[in-house]
Scaffold this active site. Structure first.
Site, PDB file in Angstrom:
ATOM      1  CG  LEU A  46      12.750   3.560   4.292  1.00 19.60           C
ATOM      2  CD1 LEU A  46      14.016   2.856   4.762  1.00 19.60           C
ATOM      3  CD2 LEU A  46      12.589   3.418   2.788  1.00 19.60           C
ATOM      4  CG  ASP A  47       6.170   0.342   3.139  1.00 15.06           C
ATOM      5  OD1 ASP A  47       5.695   1.461   3.381  1.00 15.06           O
ATOM      6  OD2 ASP A  47       5.889  -0.326   2.124  1.00 15.06           O
ATOM      7  CB  THR A  48       6.998  -1.873   9.234  1.00 15.14           C
ATOM      8  OG1 THR A  48       6.377  -0.766   9.883  1.00 15.14           O
ATOM      9  CG2 THR A  48       7.528  -2.838  10.291  1.00 15.14           C
ATOM     10  CG  ASP A  49       6.995  -5.831   6.518  1.00 16.99           C
ATOM     11  OD1 ASP A  49       7.421  -6.132   7.650  1.00 16.99           O
ATOM     12  OD2 ASP A  49       5.807  -5.968   6.179  1.00 16.99           O
ATOM     13  CB  THR A  50      11.120  -1.205   3.168  1.00 15.39           C
ATOM     14  OG1 THR A  50       9.932  -1.506   2.431  1.00 15.39           O
ATOM     15  CG2 THR A  50      12.220  -0.827   2.190  1.00 15.39           C
TER      16      THR A  50
END
Length: 246
Positions: A68-72
């Site tokens: 998962l992306d850091t910002d997700t």
């Protein structure tokens, strides 16, 4: 219910599903998967710092089965044994995982549902760094989407990626003319961060690993005002979070 008493309360509350072979955690927005990438508010925290606590008596540290992306925020699956991790990895690689995301986007997509089928490739410049872009020579990328609600200025979308390219949902929403609210790379930053939630996951694990696995993550508090303004329910916000009984 598995015994979570060895865990600090804040971490136990992040476990959405747990069984001997696997667990699903609610990854917070801003927490990177890998160490050294910088976590919330400039800290060096990462998922790697949580793994010893999440070991819970198993021989090996649990490991993420996907990214998962850091910002997700939202559902992140961890394998708790090496055979289970291999089985989970095969399901993700074989596109057998059913992933559902929720996003608040700027604007309105112009219809109630659709499919974005645009190949993506990675590009990089000295000045701006790297990013993903749509290009005929890129890797296949396909996302089904559905409009769940709108307040006129913003819309609440359900996104179902059928491939797993880097930043796929972020780029595809931008191509739809509706960048994800708070996306610092493909849209405009927002105090509530990027409004992208890995809402639900379903995996057809075999009986040797406890059978089919599913979990649902709540809307994080920082994203709640935008989701609620577009029609989401209070019951879906983080205060309703619990642990799946297995």
């Amino acid at each position: 219910m598995r015994d979570l008493s060895p865990l600090p309360g804040w971490l136990a509350a992040r476990i959405l599903h747990i069984r001997p072979e696997a667990m699903v955690i609610d990854k917070p927005q801003g927490l990177p998967i890998d160490a050294g990438r910088g976590g919330p508010r400039g800290s060096n925290a990462s998922l790697a710092d949580w793994l010893p606590l999440l070991q819970l008596g198993k021989r090996h540290l649990p490991q993420p089965a996907h990214r998962l992306d850091t910002d997700t925020a939202g559902c992140l699956v961890l394998g708790r044994t090496k055979p289970a991790l291999a089985a989970l990895g095969a399901l993700f690689a074989g596109r057998l995982a059913r992933k559902t995301y929720w996003a608040v986007v700027a604007g309105h997509p112009g219809s109630d549902h659709g499919v974005i089928d645009r190949p993506l490739r990675k590009v990089s410049t000295r000045e701006a760094g790297w990013r993903m872009e749509a290009h005929p020579e890129g890797q296949p990328a396909r996302t089904a989407w559905r409009l769940l609600g709108t307040d006129g200025a913003r819309s609440w979308l359900e996104l179902r990626p059928q491939t797993g390219r880097t930043h796929q949902l972020r780029v595809h929403c931008t191509l739809l003319g509706c960048p994800i609210l708070g996306d610092p790379r493909y849209g405009t930053a927002d105090p509530g961060g990027m409004h992208l939630l890995a809402r639900a996951i379903a995996l057809p694990l075999g009986p040797e690993f406890g059978g089919a696995l599913s979990a649902t993550a709540p809307i994080p508090a920082a994203m709640a005002p935008a989701f609620l303004s577009c029609g989401a329910k209070e019951a879906d916000v983080a205060s309703a979070q619990g642990v799946t009984k297995v």
